[in-house]
Design an enzyme around this catalytic site. Sequence first.
Site, short mmCIF file in Angstrom:
data_model
loop_
_atom_site.label_atom_id
_atom_site.label_comp_id
_atom_site.label_asym_id
_atom_site.label_seq_id
_atom_site.Cartn_x
_atom_site.Cartn_y
_atom_site.Cartn_z
N ILE A 16 0.83 -1.21 0.00
CA ILE A 16 0.00 0.00 0.00
C ILE A 16 0.87 1.27 0.00
O ILE A 16 0.54 2.25 -0.66
CB ILE A 16 -0.96 -0.02 1.22
N ASN A 90 2.43 4.86 7.17
CA ASN A 90 1.91 3.63 6.58
C ASN A 90 2.61 2.38 7.13
O ASN A 90 2.02 1.30 7.15
CB ASN A 90 2.09 3.72 5.05
N TYR A 157 -2.54 -6.97 16.70
CA TYR A 157 -2.44 -6.07 15.54
C TYR A 157 -3.69 -5.19 15.47
O TYR A 157 -3.60 -3.97 15.28
CB TYR A 157 -2.31 -6.91 14.26
N GLY A 188 -8.67 -2.60 3.86
CA GLY A 188 -8.97 -4.01 4.13
C GLY A 188 -8.96 -4.74 2.81
O GLY A 188 -9.48 -4.23 1.81
N1 LIG Z 1 -3.15 -5.13 2.99
C1 LIG Z 1 -4.30 -4.87 3.60
O1 LIG Z 1 -5.35 -5.34 3.20
C2 LIG Z 1 -4.33 -3.95 4.80
C3 LIG Z 1 -5.52 -3.93 5.54
C4 LIG Z 1 -5.60 -3.07 6.61
C5 LIG Z 1 -4.53 -2.23 6.93
N2 LIG Z 1 -3.38 -2.30 6.22
C6 LIG Z 1 -2.31 -1.39 6.61
O2 LIG Z 1 -1.74 -0.81 5.45
C7 LIG Z 1 -0.36 -0.49 5.70
C8 LIG Z 1 0.50 -1.13 4.62
O3 LIG Z 1 0.34 -2.54 4.71
P1 LIG Z 1 0.67 -3.53 3.49
O4 LIG Z 1 -0.46 -4.45 3.39
O5 LIG Z 1 1.14 -2.77 2.32
O6 LIG Z 1 1.87 -4.34 4.18
P2 LIG Z 1 3.31 -4.74 3.66
O7 LIG Z 1 3.80 -5.71 4.66
O8 LIG Z 1 3.24 -5.14 2.24
O9 LIG Z 1 4.12 -3.37 3.77
C9 LIG Z 1 4.56 -2.85 4.99
C10 LIG Z 1 5.89 -2.17 4.77
O10 LIG Z 1 6.33 -1.63 6.02
C11 LIG Z 1 7.72 -1.84 6.10
N3 LIG Z 1 8.18 -1.81 7.50
C12 LIG Z 1 8.03 -2.76 8.44
N4 LIG Z 1 8.61 -2.36 9.59
C13 LIG Z 1 9.11 -1.12 9.37
C14 LIG Z 1 9.82 -0.19 10.17
N5 LIG Z 1 10.17 -0.48 11.43
N6 LIG Z 1 10.16 1.00 9.61
C15 LIG Z 1 9.85 1.28 8.33
N7 LIG Z 1 9.20 0.43 7.52
C16 LIG Z 1 8.84 -0.76 8.05
C17 LIG Z 1 7.98 -3.18 5.45
O11 LIG Z 1 9.33 -3.32 5.04
C18 LIG Z 1 6.99 -3.12 4.28
O12 LIG Z 1 7.58 -2.59 3.10
C19 LIG Z 1 -0.07 -1.00 7.10
O13 LIG Z 1 -0.24 0.05 8.02
C20 LIG Z 1 -1.14 -2.06 7.32
O14 LIG Z 1 -1.40 -2.28 8.68
C21 LIG Z 1 -3.25 -3.16 5.17
#
Ligand SMILES: NC(=O)c1ccc[n+]([C@@H]2O[C@H](COP(=O)([O-])OP(=O)(O)OC[C@H]3O[C@@H](n4cnc5c(N)ncnc54)[C@H](O)[C@@H]3O)[C@@H](O)[C@H]2O)c1
Length: 269
Positions: A16, A90, A157, A188
């Site tokens: 994202i 993010n 989480y 989501g």
């Molecule tokens: N994918 C979904 O459906 C979904 C749903 C609800 C919320 N989210 C939220 O969206 C956001 C992005 O999630 P995503 O699905 O792209 O996940 P993802 O795991 O693909 O990406 C998360 C990124 O955060 C980075 N990261 C982890 N720890 C870190 C740190 N200490 N410092 C800097 N970067 C760090 C990782 O390297 C990764 O590139 C998050 O906040 C997640 O909770 C995602």
Amino acid sequence: MLQNKAILVTGAGGGIGRGIGEACAAKGASVVVTDLNEAAAAESAAIIRSAYPGCKVVGMRMDVTDPAEVRDVVASAIATFGRLDGLVNNAAVLVDKGLLLDSTPERRALEIAVNVEGLIICSQEFVRRAVDRGGGGAIVNIASVGGRRAHVLMANYSASKAAVMNLTESQSAEWAQYSINVNALCPGGVQTAMLHGAAEAKTMFSRSKKDAQAVRESWIAPQLGRSVKSVEVGYVAAFLLSDEAILIRGQSISVTAGLEHEVLADYLD
Ligand SMILES: NC(=O)c1ccc[n+]([C@@H]2O[C@H](COP(=O)([O-])OP(=O)(O)OC[C@H]3O[C@@H](n4cnc5c(N)ncnc54)[C@H](O)[C@@H]3O)[C@@H](O)[C@H]2O)c1
């Protein structure tokens, strides 16, 4: 919409965060894509730069839990672009997957450190620098629909994301005095590495022996008939970062394309 604005996105090495960086560039912003994984941040920057050649993009390593590194990266972004107008918090991790009774202090601590404490560290640094130049700007926190209700097998989480929503209201209330607008998005069902990890956890516990693919498909947004794309979450973030969004303040907005709602089509022949 974001012309002449510089936006920093955390955790933007993929998923994202990369989509948010791409959407901000599409709307005319200069973008700083940061991630714990330096190579992934550089890759996101290269992808966005090649899609939007006129756009200024830099990729940098930044661990959101490290205040000194956050300070250095924010200072470097300001030195590069002259100012920072927006921050998208993010970065997050989902590591404590399983039953609450099996949850460990180490996994819980990591989720809170990145998802909550990291967001606070980055926000503080962004606001301090914004205040130095007389205020103004916007923050978008990425929460989750998981923060709105009980979520089995990812309780800690989900609690961290509930904290993000509550913090968003407090940040909005406290930082309005500096003309900083703060909102949150609740995605989501976006097909990323994190979602695939969640699907595997649900599969392990599935009594009906659903495979990970079936679990992932259960997160297809019924009103769209497909999954939400990262860049589509990004377009909403870009709007909240813009001056046009000043009436929306302290809100946590679902960007799931109605994933959590029933659809009438399920009841019709
Ligand atoms: N994918 C979904 O459906 C979904 C749903 C609800 C919320 N989210 C939220 O969206 C956001 C992005 O999630 P995503 O699905 O792209 O996940 P993802 O795991 O693909 O990406 C998360 C990124 O955060 C980075 N990261 C982890 N720890 C870190 C740190 N200490 N410092 C800097 N970067 C760090 C990782 O390297 C990764 O590139 C998050 O906040 C997640 O909770 C995602």
